[in-house]
Design an enzyme around this catalytic site. Structure first.
Site, PDB file in Angstrom:
ATOM      1  N   ASP A 361       0.837  -1.195   0.000  1.00 50.30           N
ATOM      2  CA  ASP A 361       0.000   0.000   0.000  1.00 50.30           C
ATOM      3  C   ASP A 361       0.875   1.250   0.000  1.00 50.30           C
ATOM      4  O   ASP A 361       1.949   1.249  -0.599  1.00 50.30           O
ATOM      5  CB  ASP A 361      -0.948  -0.042   1.204  1.00 50.30           C
ATOM      6  CG  ASP A 361      -2.303   0.543   0.900  1.00 50.30           C
ATOM      7  OD1 ASP A 361      -2.389   1.764   0.752  1.00 50.30           O
ATOM      8  OD2 ASP A 361      -3.277  -0.225   0.812  1.00 50.30           O
ATOM      9  N   HIS A 426      -3.542   5.931   3.489  1.00 47.66           N
ATOM     10  CA  HIS A 426      -4.420   4.819   3.143  1.00 47.66           C
ATOM     11  C   HIS A 426      -3.878   3.500   3.687  1.00 47.66           C
ATOM     12  O   HIS A 426      -4.609   2.694   4.273  1.00 47.66           O
ATOM     13  CB  HIS A 426      -4.549   4.764   1.618  1.00 47.66           C
ATOM     14  CG  HIS A 426      -5.423   3.689   1.095  1.00 47.66           C
ATOM     15  ND1 HIS A 426      -4.956   2.416   0.795  1.00 47.66           N
ATOM     16  CD2 HIS A 426      -6.739   3.680   0.775  1.00 47.66           C
ATOM     17  CE1 HIS A 426      -5.942   1.680   0.320  1.00 47.66           C
ATOM     18  NE2 HIS A 426      -7.037   2.429   0.294  1.00 47.66           N
ATOM     19  N   SER A 600     -11.308  -1.128  -0.362  1.00 45.88           N
ATOM     20  CA  SER A 600      -9.999  -1.143   0.302  1.00 45.88           C
ATOM     21  C   SER A 600     -10.139  -1.490   1.777  1.00 45.88           C
ATOM     22  O   SER A 600      -9.239  -2.079   2.364  1.00 45.88           O
ATOM     23  CB  SER A 600      -9.321   0.231   0.180  1.00 45.88           C
ATOM     24  OG  SER A 600      -8.627   0.364  -1.025  1.00 45.88           O
TER      25      SER A 600
END
Length: 902
Positions: A361, A426, A600
């Site tokens: 990520d 994120h 996600s």
């Protein structure tokens, strides 16, 4: 003016001769409904001049003619702007005027709340008008599990539209209402009401003109929502290639670069290379669009070399989250209860201990990102940075890297970007869902004692490249410390080189889990849609599919992903997933928490549950997990398989399956549904054995119907083959028919137990040809230079399910032959949402050479659908449609007039 026609219709063009080919029958407005069309020109019974052709002074001018077939099950809105322009339309503005749609069928249409003119073209020559039409009605025979989708496309420079889709059952009861939304995201609904006739109302609540594509699809139909060209982003001047017949160990990077005419080369995994071209080439231009077009041409040239097995642009991947706004939640972890985690933890005392979860990520929050350590306090005790001599956990290339060491390095810390709602944290949010420690500080992760291994593959704005992703997966698949790889990212087509890296990691025993995508469509999203990846869709607080979550081939199961537009669990707050976060205002890094939504967020729930299972049963691997999933031992059924796959992950059931240790041997199919049409009569199925070493023997084959035939490789008494071919004998079905059946393969496993694999089969041959209609088509001969200027233009209407066209007086030369609708009357055809035909294949136009004897019997096909990116051999860039002649271009030259009798 193109809209100023009365009983006499004028068609004018540069040096045009007017030739009447056919007169169509009258079309009348049905009155009494109101709504759209009321502001349109008053209609009469007008014929239509269906073709006109460019005059030529040369004595050598010739004719060009042919036929355009219409894709089966295609329909057109009966009052598009193009129809309103010439006062020749049929009203469909109330339920008793609803147009019929077949299942599976597709219709193109036009709506606008206002009337006006489009922005004038840059050369000042054009004026194209749009008209008010506020609603369209359709009807279709729908059953539970069938799906309805609406995709909307509009032009820049006009007021943003607010489309709305409503569905009513046979009792006139509203079963779905999308509401009014300015979002460009498709509207998608899966039917839950009883089988029967349904009314579909498409409306424009406000705003300017838009094109739409309305699709009704059978529950077992494959991906349907491809009415726009896929255009994933990629880095100009870079490519990822796979070479064949060359020993990569003996091939230096310099030699490989020289061999493939590149400035530099870097090996990503054995035989797979990342290439970068020199800055001196044309693609170094500051015009990114031109640079991307040149890159695609270069990639195609490289791919044509005998020593190259595959080549693709260096695609850019994105994190699969959506920004819910500033409604940050810090404490409500409803997602834990939804998948029964509190009870599951009692059966999983190790809580994921000694199981390594790699989060590929944006990296991990650190209060000192320029040095290792000082991770988010909810993650600190579980983080392990894995680095080797050959590779590092920061794979982000220099193009979008924001840290103090651009390019690959040994520090997977997230450098942030100084933005209030930075997407760069994120990865921290994903990591917290999996492995936030149970330390009383904030949130608790699914597997709160698992080992968190950050791997940085996404940089600025949550983007990363195909080359970096392949290299990272190759590295993660070879690390003994890693058991599961979480991929909360996606965004390109089925790249074979990425699939090879994924298959290698799967074969090494790693479980790969990926987000199914947030586009709200049934189009496959990769890597989630690959066979050896667990694709995870998202649900809200009540277990209902999130409004943005994709369906279909990318979804193996679902997990909590949140939905900011709902409070489905009735806790008075939006259904967001709370997890670890951070801020970097003024370069000061502070840990925190945030509520987000997206697939996600769903994927790490599944990664965490796998870590819980493996901590209690260390011998568990990816193949065994797939076997349990296909056997229904990990999920609870919450809805149809199209939306929810095998169902909602249930941590209690998963722990029960792991502790019992009875891993089934089970057979899966890819694709899991077969669809045939008049253009495809044979398909290949990949038969996946789970676990991969399981022995299976075919004990029976049942096609259900005589028209379905299975290839010779599937034999009773023999082992289950890796692939089989399935063929439809259309002669046994008959013309103008559709059919369904199930292919059943019975097999015996080592224990002697007999099981069965069932694959739904759908056949959509042809509908009645005279019912097919994709709307009035403008057929063009276009120049082959970069301007793609229209040289000749004729008009054709559907007769008997096809279009006949003819150009007269064409000067010999080289042209592209294209055709399409202009439903919104903006002066362009073949835009996204328009019907389009290009000779010989849509998306891959090839020039035709018009010689002294002309050309006839040319055949091409038109459709509202677009080819997949794999069929095109890459994305289609810099394409905005083909330009029609404007009013000024038509009016400034002599014309002939012809009157059409009423």
């Amino acid at each position: 003016m193109l809209n100023e026609f009365g009983p006499v219709q004028f068609l004018m063009a540069f040096h045009y001769q007017l030739r009447l080919v056919s007169v169509l029958s009258c079309l009348f407005i049905l009155g009494g409904c109101g709504g759209g069309g009321s502001d349109a020109p008053e209609t009469g019974c007008l014929g239509e001049i269906s073709t006109f052709s460019k005059g030529a002074s040369s004595a050598e001018s010739v004719s060009v003619s042919g036929v355009i077939e219409i894709e089966s099950q295609t329909r057109i809105d009966s009052d598009t702007a193009d129809d309103l322009r010439i006062s020749q339309f049929t009203s469909n503005n109330c339920d008793d005027e609803a147009q019929s749609l077949p299942v599976t069928g597709i219709a193109g249409g036009y709506l606008s709340s206002t009337e006006g003119s489009y922005p004038v073209r840059s050369d000042g020559s054009a004026r194209f008008d749009f008209y008010a039409d506020k609603q369209d009605y359709f009807n279709a025979e729908l059953s539970s599990g069938d799906r309805v989708s609406l995709q909307v496309f509009n032009d820049a420079g006009v007021d943003a539209p607010r489309p709305r889709l409503q569905i009513f059952d046979g009792s006139n009861r509203e079963v779905f209402d999308s509401g009014s939304s300015a979002s460009s995201q498709p509207i998608l609904h899966v039917i839950e009401s009883e089988a029967g006739n349904h009314i579909l109302r498409v409306s424009s609540e406000s705003g300017g003109p838009f094109r739409y594509v309305l699709i009704v699809a059978d529950r077992n139909a494959e991906s349907m929502m491809n009415s726009a060209y896929q255009d994933p982003d990629f880095i100009p001047g870079e490519a990822v290639i796979t070479v064949r017949g060359m020993d990569s160990k003996s091939s230096s990077a310099k030699a490989m670069a020289s061999f493939l005419s590149a400035e530099s080369a870097r090996e990503l995994r054995p035989g797979v290379w990342h290439l970068r071209r020199g800055k001196s080439r044309k693609m170094a231009t500051t015009d990114r669009a031109l640079a991307k077009a040149e890159t695609l041409a270069w990639v195609r040239r490289v791919n044509s070399q005998p020593s190259v097995a595959a080549a693709s642009p260096n695609y850019i991947y994105h994190s699969q989250t959506t920004d819910p706004g500033k409604n940050l939640l810090y404490e409500r972890q409803w997602n834990s209860d939804l998948i029964s985690l509190p009870i599951a933890w009692q059966a999983a005392p190790n809580a994921g201990a000694n199981v390594g979860v790699a989060v590929l990520d944006t990296g991990l929050f650190s209060s000192t990102p320029n040095s290792l350590g000082n991770w988010h306090p909810d993650l600190q005790e579980n983080v392990q940075v894995v680095s080797t001599n050959s590779s590092t956990p920061d794979f982000v290339g220099m193009e979008n890297d924001l840290d103090n060491q651009p390019g690959r390095d040994s520090n997977p810390a997230d450098p942030g970007d100084g933005q209030p709602r930075s997407s760069n944290f994120h990865g921290t949010h994903v990591a917290g869902i999996i492995a936030a420690a149970d330390n009383t500080l904030g949130v608790v992760g699914v597997a709160h004692q698992s080992t968190l291994i950050p791997v940085r593959v996404l940089g600025e704005a949550g983007t990363g490249t195909l080359a970096d992703l392949i290299a990272a997966i190759e590295w993660a698949g070879s690390q003994d410390e890693i058991d599961v790889i979480n991929l909360s990212l996606g965004g390109v087509g089925p790249d074979r080189q990425l699939q090879d890296a994924i298959d290698a990691a799967h074969n090494a025993g790693k479980l790969l889990v990926a987000a199914a995508g947030n586009q709200g469509t049934d189009e496959p999203v990769y890597p989630a849609a690959f066979a050896n990846v667990v694709g995870v869709g998202a649900v809200d607080g009540a277990g209902n599919r999130a409004s943005y979550s994709n369906i279909g081939p990318s979804v193996n199961l679902v997990a909590p992903g949140g939905d900011a537009s709902r409070d489905a669990n009735l806790d008075t707050r939006a259904d967001l997933i709370i997890s670890t976060w951070g801020t970097d205002d003024n370069a000061v890094f502070e840990p925190g928490y945030a509520g987000l939504q997206g697939t996600s967020m769903a994927a790490p729930h599944v990664s965490g549950v796998y870590a819980l299972m493996k901590a209690e049963r260390p011998q568990l691997d990816s193949g065994q997990f797939f076997a349990l999933l296909l056997d229904g031992q990990l999920t609870e059924v919450v809805g149809n398989t199209t939306e929810y796959g095998s169902g909602l992950i249930n941590a209690v059931k998963a722990m029960g399956a792991a502790l019992e240790g009875n891993i089934p041997s089970i057979l899966g199919a890819s694709p899991s549904v077969l669809t045939f049409d008049s253009n495809s009569s044979e398909r290949q199925i990949l038969l996946n054995r789970y676990p991969s070493q399981a022995e299976m023997t075919v004990t029976g084959i049942n096609t259900g119907e005589q028209w379905l035939e299975v290839g010779a490789g599937l034999v009773v008494g023999e082992p289950v083959p890796e692939t089989i071919s399935v063929r439809v004998n259309a002669e046994l079905i008959g013309e103008n028919e559709s059919a369904t059946t199930n292919l059943e393969v019975r097999y015996e496993v080592e224990s002697g137990e007999e099981k069965a694999l069932s694959v739904p089969v759908n056949v959509r041959l042809v509908d009645q040809t005279d019912a097919r209609d994709a709307g009035r088509h403008y057929v063009l001969l276009v120049s082959t230079d970069s301007d793609r200027a229209t040289e000749y233009q004729v008009v054709a209407s559907a007769i008997g399910g096809q279009y006949n066209f003819a150009f007269e007086n064409v000067e010999p030369g080289t042209y592209f032959l294209v055709a399409g609708t202009d439903m919104d009357n903006n002066g362009f055809i073949c835009e996204n949402g328009e019907a389009c035909a290009e000779y010989p294949v849509n998306g891959l136009p090839q020039a035709i050479e018009v010689g002294g004897s002309g050309l006839d019997s040319l055949r091409l096909s038109t459709s509202f659908r677009r080819p997949t990116i794999s069929a095109l051999g890459g994305p289609r860039v810099n394409f905005d449609g083909y330009r029609l002649f404007s009013n000024a271009e038509l009016e400034e030259h002599p014309i002939r007039r012809m009157e059409i009798n009423r």
